[in-house]
Design a protein around this motif. Structure first.
Motif, PDB file in Angstrom:
ATOM      1  N   GLN A 161       0.810  -1.220   0.000  1.00  0.00           N
ATOM      2  CA  GLN A 161       0.000   0.000   0.000  1.00  0.00           C
ATOM      3  C   GLN A 161       0.842   1.268   0.000  1.00  0.00           C
ATOM      4  N   ILE A 162       2.026   1.232   0.595  1.00  0.00           N
ATOM      5  CA  ILE A 162       2.864   2.445   0.672  1.00  0.00           C
ATOM      6  C   ILE A 162       4.078   2.349  -0.257  1.00  0.00           C
ATOM      7  N   ASN A 163       4.011   1.387  -1.189  1.00  0.00           N
ATOM      8  CA  ASN A 163       5.077   1.221  -2.180  1.00  0.00           C
ATOM      9  C   ASN A 163       6.432   0.957  -1.518  1.00  0.00           C
ATOM     10  N   TYR A 164       6.390   0.264  -0.391  1.00  0.00           N
ATOM     11  CA  TYR A 164       7.593  -0.177   0.329  1.00  0.00           C
ATOM     12  C   TYR A 164       8.526   0.978   0.706  1.00  0.00           C
ATOM     13  N   THR A 165       7.917   2.123   0.994  1.00  0.00           N
ATOM     14  CA  THR A 165       8.720   3.306   1.326  1.00  0.00           C
ATOM     15  C   THR A 165       8.055   4.114   2.441  1.00  0.00           C
ATOM     16  N   GLY A 166       8.860   4.543   3.405  1.00  0.00           N
ATOM     17  CA  GLY A 166       8.363   5.475   4.413  1.00  0.00           C
ATOM     18  C   GLY A 166       8.371   4.934   5.824  1.00  0.00           C
ATOM     19  N   GLN A 167       8.039   5.821   6.757  1.00  0.00           N
ATOM     20  CA  GLN A 167       7.979   5.478   8.178  1.00  0.00           C
ATOM     21  C   GLN A 167       6.671   4.771   8.512  1.00  0.00           C
ATOM     22  N   ILE A 168       6.780   3.747   9.372  1.00  0.00           N
ATOM     23  CA  ILE A 168       5.583   3.052   9.825  1.00  0.00           C
ATOM     24  C   ILE A 168       5.655   2.882  11.347  1.00  0.00           C
ATOM     25  N   ALA A 169       4.510   2.605  11.951  1.00  0.00           N
ATOM     26  CA  ALA A 169       4.435   2.382  13.391  1.00  0.00           C
ATOM     27  C   ALA A 169       3.518   1.199  13.655  1.00  0.00           C
ATOM     28  N   ILE A 170       3.613   0.655  14.863  1.00  0.00           N
ATOM     29  CA  ILE A 170       2.753  -0.451  15.290  1.00  0.00           C
ATOM     30  C   ILE A 170       1.975   0.004  16.517  1.00  0.00           C
ATOM     31  N   LEU A 171       0.663  -0.199  16.484  1.00  0.00           N
ATOM     32  CA  LEU A 171      -0.198   0.043  17.634  1.00  0.00           C
ATOM     33  C   LEU A 171      -0.658  -1.317  18.149  1.00  0.00           C
ATOM     34  N   SER A 172      -0.082  -1.755  19.262  1.00  0.00           N
ATOM     35  CA  SER A 172      -0.356  -3.082  19.797  1.00  0.00           C
ATOM     36  C   SER A 172      -1.375  -2.998  20.935  1.00  0.00           C
ATOM     37  N   ALA A 173      -1.585  -4.120  21.593  1.00  0.00           N
ATOM     38  CA  ALA A 173      -2.474  -4.163  22.764  1.00  0.00           C
ATOM     39  C   ALA A 173      -1.599  -4.008  24.003  1.00  0.00           C
ATOM     40  N   ALA A 174      -1.638  -4.968  24.932  1.00  0.00           N
ATOM     41  CA  ALA A 174      -0.790  -4.898  26.121  1.00  0.00           C
ATOM     42  C   ALA A 174       0.646  -5.288  25.773  1.00  0.00           C
ATOM     43  N   SER A 175       1.594  -4.689  26.440  1.00  0.00           N
ATOM     44  CA  SER A 175       3.001  -4.973  26.164  1.00  0.00           C
ATOM     45  C   SER A 175       3.393  -6.387  26.558  1.00  0.00           C
ATOM     46  N   THR A 176       2.552  -7.046  27.368  1.00  0.00           N
ATOM     47  CA  THR A 176       2.837  -8.408  27.823  1.00  0.00           C
ATOM     48  C   THR A 176       2.032  -9.468  27.071  1.00  0.00           C
ATOM     49  N   ALA A 177       1.183  -9.052  26.130  1.00  0.00           N
ATOM     50  CA  ALA A 177       0.309 -10.002  25.426  1.00  0.00           C
ATOM     51  C   ALA A 177       1.132 -10.954  24.560  1.00  0.00           C
ATOM     52  N   THR A 178       0.981 -12.239  24.811  1.00  0.00           N
ATOM     53  CA  THR A 178       1.785 -13.253  24.129  1.00  0.00           C
ATOM     54  C   THR A 178       1.637 -13.195  22.618  1.00  0.00           C
ATOM     55  N   ASN A 179       0.387 -13.177  22.156  1.00  0.00           N
ATOM     56  CA  ASN A 179       0.169 -13.221  20.707  1.00  0.00           C
ATOM     57  C   ASN A 179       0.695 -11.963  20.025  1.00  0.00           C
ATOM     58  N   GLN A 180       0.423 -10.796  20.613  1.00  0.00           N
ATOM     59  CA  GLN A 180       0.881  -9.546  20.019  1.00  0.00           C
ATOM     60  C   GLN A 180       2.410  -9.528  19.861  1.00  0.00           C
ATOM     61  N   ASN A 181       3.105  -9.911  20.915  1.00  0.00           N
ATOM     62  CA  ASN A 181       4.568  -9.871  20.880  1.00  0.00           C
ATOM     63  C   ASN A 181       5.143 -10.866  19.874  1.00  0.00           C
ATOM     64  N   THR A 182       4.499 -12.018  19.750  1.00  0.00           N
ATOM     65  CA  THR A 182       4.954 -13.002  18.763  1.00  0.00           C
ATOM     66  C   THR A 182       4.768 -12.472  17.354  1.00  0.00           C
ATOM     67  N   TRP A 183       3.598 -11.888  17.084  1.00  0.00           N
ATOM     68  CA  TRP A 183       3.351 -11.334  15.753  1.00  0.00           C
ATOM     69  C   TRP A 183       4.326 -10.205  15.439  1.00  0.00           C
ATOM     70  N   ILE A 184       4.570  -9.340  16.423  1.00  0.00           N
ATOM     71  CA  ILE A 184       5.481  -8.211  16.210  1.00  0.00           C
ATOM     72  C   ILE A 184       6.894  -8.708  15.913  1.00  0.00           C
ATOM     73  N   LYS A 185       7.298  -9.787  16.562  1.00  0.00           N
ATOM     74  CA  LYS A 185       8.619 -10.360  16.287  1.00  0.00           C
ATOM     75  C   LYS A 185       8.735 -10.757  14.820  1.00  0.00           C
ATOM     76  N   TYR A 186       7.686 -11.373  14.285  1.00  0.00           N
ATOM     77  CA  TYR A 186       7.721 -11.760  12.872  1.00  0.00           C
ATOM     78  C   TYR A 186       7.586 -10.546  11.952  1.00  0.00           C
ATOM     79  N   MET A 187       6.871  -9.520  12.380  1.00  0.00           N
ATOM     80  CA  MET A 187       6.807  -8.285  11.595  1.00  0.00           C
ATOM     81  C   MET A 187       8.204  -7.685  11.451  1.00  0.00           C
ATOM     82  N   GLN A 188       8.916  -7.624  12.567  1.00  0.00           N
ATOM     83  CA  GLN A 188      10.270  -7.060  12.547  1.00  0.00           C
ATOM     84  C   GLN A 188      11.202  -7.882  11.666  1.00  0.00           C
ATOM     85  N   ASP A 189      11.044  -9.186  11.711  1.00  0.00           N
ATOM     86  CA  ASP A 189      11.878 -10.043  10.875  1.00  0.00           C
ATOM     87  C   ASP A 189      11.548  -9.853   9.401  1.00  0.00           C
TER      88      ASP A 189
END
Length: 349
Positions: A166-194
């Motif tokens: 959608q952004i043509n692979y260019t630009g700044q992005i951010a992540i809005l997650s739920a709780a900082s301790t949420a297991t599923n959120q943190n796992t997904w974010i790890k794969y996003m970063q990878d």
């Protein structure tokens, strides 16, 4: 005569006990509120199953609860949902303790913190309560099985892939997650970063990850803060149904709909307006109703002794067919659906 009475008394008492037992006088079974009162399983164990989501009055978990109720009706068991009004691990611990004292047959829990809940869940299991995690896992030794909504790696990478296009692979992005301790959120974010570390994303940079704690107003305010702090922000990923809806509303409130791309995990009914007005092009999710339905069936199979939680165990999951437990006690619901203008009206949840 007195000697005769003493001689006959033991036999008479045994006969009386036998008669009472034959008439059902020894039954102590009961039922709980929120489901079918029969509580039967066909296996001799009552299905008194309680769901403990991250927070109640959340559309996502309400949909999952509807699936659980449907399964309870099919299995002639009972269903109840309890939990904190906002995402709180400490309040979940209190609920787990209360449910253990009530001797429910199973607790089905979505964890706000995988480790904080573990001691209370282990105590529940030591007293014969079966424990199923769903949506967000707990420590593996604090439950028998985990009903996983979809492959965690697929979810994380798909979110980045959708936004990248959608952004043509260019630009700044951010992540809005739920709780900082949420297991599923943190796992997904790890794969996003990878995923972001791959060459095709070299033009994209993750500037910040914020945590709205699955609270609508907090998530709304966090989105506004991101937009103010990063005026050149091109996109936001919010892998939480509360977060993505709040983010869409925030983006529209400052007239940046279509200028800042937004994707994540949401329900069609929540996101339909934002998809149709162009604020959101695509987002993803599995059917939470089916997740709750599967979680109830898994809990029932544990209570009935049909499975123990070991890899390779299988059980009937009603309309979802046969399900088999995989590695680490995980049961996979299936791949998520990507929603857009083309298909969103085909879904109602």
């Amino acid at each position: 005569m007195k000697k005769l009475f003493h001689a006959l008394a033991p036999g008479f008492i045994m006969l009386l006990v036998f008669i009472l037992a034959s008439c059902g006088g020894g039954s102590t079974g009961g039922s709980s509120s929120g489901g079918n009162n029969s509580g039967g399983t066909g296996g001799g164990q009552p299905l008194n199953i309680t769901f403990l989501p991250k927070a109640i009055n959340n559309p996502y978990f309400d949909s999952a609860a509807s699936g659980g109720k449907s399964a309870a009706g099919e299995l002639k068991g009972t269903f109840k949902q309890v939990g904190p009004s906002s995402a709180s691990a400490s309040e979940q611990v209190t609920w787990i303790t209360n449910l253990t004292q009530q001797h429910v047959s199973a607790i089905v829990v979505s964890a706000n913190d995988p480790n904080a809940l573990a001691p209370a869940l282990k105590q529940a299991m030591s007293q014969g309560v079966k424990v199923v995690s769903y949506d967000s896992d707990v420590a593996p030794d604090a439950r028998q099985v985990f009903v996983n909504q979809a492959n965690a790696e697929d979810i994380g990478r798909t979110e980045v892939q959708i936004l990248g296009k959608q952004i043509n692979y260019t630009g700044q992005i951010a992540i809005l997650s739920a709780a900082s301790t949420a297991t599923n959120q943190n796992t997904w974010i790890k794969y996003m970063q990878d995923e972001l570390s791959k060459p095709q994303y070299k033009g994209m940079s993750l500037v910040k990850t914020v945590y709205g704690n699955d609270d609508d107003q907090t998530s709304f305010n966090d989105t506004l803060s991101l937009l103010q702090a990063y005026p050149n922000l091109k996109g936001i990923i919010s892998p939480t149904t509360v977060g993505i809806a709040a983010a869409a509303r925030a983006i529209e409130s400052v007239n940046k709909g279509g200028k800042v791309a937004l994707t994540g995990l949401g329900t069609p009914n929540q996101m339909r307006k934002y998809v149709k007005d162009g604020t959101v092009q695509q987002f993803a999710l599995w059917d939470p109703g089916k997740l709750g339905y599967l979680a109830y069936y898994a809990a029932a199979a544990l209570v009935q002794g049909k499975i123990t939680g070991k890899e390779g165990d299988s059980f009937d999951a009603g309309t979802l067919g046969k399900k088999t437990i995989g590695a680490n006690g995980a049961i996979l619901l299936g791949p998520p659906t990507i929603f857009s203008k083309d298909n969103i009206d085909q879904f109602n949840f």
